[in-house]
Write a protein that holds these residues in place. Sequence first.
Motif, mmCIF file in Angstrom:
data_model
loop_
_atom_site.group_PDB
_atom_site.id
_atom_site.type_symbol
_atom_site.label_atom_id
_atom_site.label_comp_id
_atom_site.label_asym_id
_atom_site.label_seq_id
_atom_site.Cartn_x
_atom_site.Cartn_y
_atom_site.Cartn_z
ATOM 1 N N ASP A 182 -0.933 7.986 -15.983
ATOM 2 C CA ASP A 182 -2.263 8.101 -16.568
ATOM 3 C C ASP A 182 -3.266 8.744 -15.622
ATOM 4 O O ASP A 182 -4.463 8.817 -15.936
ATOM 5 C CB ASP A 182 -2.771 6.718 -16.981
ATOM 6 N N GLY A 183 -2.805 9.163 -14.461
ATOM 7 C CA GLY A 183 -3.677 9.851 -13.518
ATOM 8 C C GLY A 183 -4.391 8.957 -12.532
ATOM 9 O O GLY A 183 -5.287 9.421 -11.816
ATOM 10 N N HIS A 184 -4.002 7.691 -12.442
ATOM 11 C CA HIS A 184 -4.619 6.754 -11.504
ATOM 12 C C HIS A 184 -3.786 6.655 -10.221
ATOM 13 O O HIS A 184 -2.576 6.415 -10.289
ATOM 14 C CB HIS A 184 -4.722 5.355 -12.120
ATOM 15 N N VAL A 185 -4.436 6.812 -9.072
ATOM 16 C CA VAL A 185 -3.765 6.577 -7.792
ATOM 17 C C VAL A 185 -3.919 5.101 -7.474
ATOM 18 O O VAL A 185 -5.026 4.617 -7.235
ATOM 19 C CB VAL A 185 -4.368 7.433 -6.666
ATOM 20 N N THR A 186 -2.824 4.364 -7.502
ATOM 21 C CA THR A 186 -2.857 2.928 -7.237
ATOM 22 C C THR A 186 -1.994 2.630 -6.022
ATOM 23 O O THR A 186 -0.850 3.093 -5.940
ATOM 24 C CB THR A 186 -2.362 2.123 -8.450
ATOM 25 N N ILE A 209 -9.479 2.912 -2.623
ATOM 26 C CA ILE A 209 -9.584 2.501 -1.217
ATOM 27 C C ILE A 209 -8.463 3.179 -0.429
ATOM 28 O O ILE A 209 -7.291 3.035 -0.762
ATOM 29 C CB ILE A 209 -9.482 0.971 -1.065
ATOM 30 N N SER A 210 -8.833 3.895 0.638
ATOM 31 C CA SER A 210 -7.859 4.698 1.378
ATOM 32 C C SER A 210 -6.873 3.873 2.196
ATOM 33 O O SER A 210 -5.742 4.295 2.427
ATOM 34 C CB SER A 210 -8.578 5.671 2.330
ATOM 35 N N HIS A 211 -7.306 2.720 2.697
ATOM 36 C CA HIS A 211 -6.472 1.953 3.613
ATOM 37 C C HIS A 211 -6.150 0.567 3.046
ATOM 38 O O HIS A 211 -6.719 -0.452 3.478
ATOM 39 C CB HIS A 211 -7.154 1.826 4.973
ATOM 40 N N PRO A 212 -5.219 0.502 2.122
ATOM 41 C CA PRO A 212 -4.860 -0.802 1.550
ATOM 42 C C PRO A 212 -4.290 -1.775 2.579
ATOM 43 O O PRO A 212 -4.416 -2.980 2.409
ATOM 44 C CB PRO A 212 -3.820 -0.441 0.482
ATOM 45 N N ILE A 213 -3.685 -1.263 3.650
ATOM 46 C CA ILE A 213 -3.120 -2.167 4.653
ATOM 47 C C ILE A 213 -4.205 -2.998 5.322
ATOM 48 O O ILE A 213 -4.009 -4.181 5.622
ATOM 49 C CB ILE A 213 -2.289 -1.401 5.711
ATOM 50 N N SER A 214 -5.364 -2.397 5.539
ATOM 51 C CA SER A 214 -6.460 -3.133 6.177
ATOM 52 C C SER A 214 -7.087 -4.142 5.218
ATOM 53 O O SER A 214 -7.565 -5.200 5.646
ATOM 54 C CB SER A 214 -7.522 -2.148 6.695
ATOM 55 N N VAL A 215 -7.071 -3.808 3.918
ATOM 56 C CA VAL A 215 -7.522 -4.785 2.935
ATOM 57 C C VAL A 215 -6.542 -5.958 2.896
ATOM 58 O O VAL A 215 -6.945 -7.126 2.841
ATOM 59 C CB VAL A 215 -7.655 -4.143 1.542
ATOM 60 N N ALA A 216 -5.255 -5.658 2.936
ATOM 61 C CA ALA A 216 -4.240 -6.716 2.942
ATOM 62 C C ALA A 216 -4.421 -7.645 4.138
ATOM 63 O O ALA A 216 -4.271 -8.872 4.010
ATOM 64 C CB ALA A 216 -2.846 -6.092 2.961
ATOM 65 N N GLU A 262 -13.699 5.528 -2.874
ATOM 66 C CA GLU A 262 -13.398 6.958 -2.821
ATOM 67 C C GLU A 262 -12.605 7.382 -4.050
ATOM 68 O O GLU A 262 -11.940 6.573 -4.697
ATOM 69 C CB GLU A 262 -12.568 7.291 -1.581
ATOM 70 N N ASN A 263 -12.632 8.686 -4.315
ATOM 71 C CA ASN A 263 -11.730 9.275 -5.294
ATOM 72 C C ASN A 263 -10.448 9.648 -4.550
ATOM 73 O O ASN A 263 -10.439 10.546 -3.710
ATOM 74 C CB ASN A 263 -12.354 10.514 -5.928
ATOM 75 N N LEU A 264 -9.359 8.968 -4.837
ATOM 76 C CA LEU A 264 -8.114 9.190 -4.106
ATOM 77 C C LEU A 264 -7.260 10.307 -4.698
ATOM 78 O O LEU A 264 -6.271 10.707 -4.082
ATOM 79 C CB LEU A 264 -7.295 7.897 -4.069
ATOM 80 N N LEU A 265 -7.608 10.789 -5.877
ATOM 81 C CA LEU A 265 -6.815 11.837 -6.514
ATOM 82 C C LEU A 265 -7.197 13.197 -5.937
ATOM 83 O O LEU A 265 -8.221 13.767 -6.289
ATOM 84 C CB LEU A 265 -7.024 11.822 -8.028
#
Length: 340
Positions: free
Chosen positions: A94-98, A119-126, A155-158
């Motif tokens: 569907d065009g979503h960067v997850t 969010i560019s850095h999911p590891i830091s959120v984790a 951010e727009n990750l696409l």
Amino acid sequence: MISRRKFILSGAAGVSVLSLSGRIPDSKRGVHSASPYKPIVVATWNFGIAANQAAWKVLSNGGRALDAVEAGVRVPEADLRNVTVGKGGYPDRDGHVTLDACIMDEKGNCGSVAALEHISHPISVARLVMEKTPHVMLVGEGALQFALESGFERENLLTPGAEKAWKEWLKEKKYQPVINIENKSFTTEKLPGNEYNHDTIGMLALDAQGNLSGACTTSGMAFKMHGRVGDSPIIGAGLYVDNEVGAATATGVGEEVIRTVGSFLVVELMRQGYSPEEACREAVGRIAKKKPDTAKQIQVGFLALNKKGAYGAFALQKGFSYAVCHQQQQDMLVRGESLY
């Protein structure tokens, strides 16, 4: 000084040579490979080389393994040339960067996010989920809300390149993951085999204090169903750490890793006396035994590091590689053995 172009790519024989160092008897498996290297960091695939070098900056200064693995995997998360991890990752159908990620420390603490957008850095959120909440996993809108409240930038990750690839895929809407495409290229450079790819970076580290930690992060399979989550953010599947024994991480088709609780299995096998490579091989073999026809058409690989600093890997298909970094060699790339 580290040469950017200097890697060592070992075949099956090379892997055997690396595992011969410091063998000690083992009552269950005959031998158990031990490495003299501590600290040490290992990571999946070619892009693990650059990630390891960022982690090594932490480890070589006496830093904690947890800080090292977070710093390490943030490198591919931020690399727009890498279409399998972080910002620049290919979207779902569907065009979503997850994005999915998890992290685990030497005390058994762990944190995870899944289906996180913007969010560019999911590891830091984790990591913040682990350290700042009573939970292990946050997903979707809840994970995004937590990230924004914690100061992360939306951010727009696409990226234009990912959007172009998605629109091209929409013409036929054919979903057929390519085995080992993640190892052929992770760059926009015009190199042979530079097709789209989809997979994970898993990283394991042993610090100078003898403590283990791990991290795993991915944008998931390209053009997956919206809402699909693979093994990467699931503790015990994509990553597991037991500071008494060792750590393991997985790569490849996450559904099969989840079904075998793969990384936990590898660590438990090491507890029983298996070497890291033997444990990874047994885990891969169980996938093949349960689904022999499926196993011949997909890639799954495991990478393990034990408490002594010994490491090893095994995969279903040929072509799985992993990066190793320690005091004597900071940019080594090793080709793991495979079942098929």
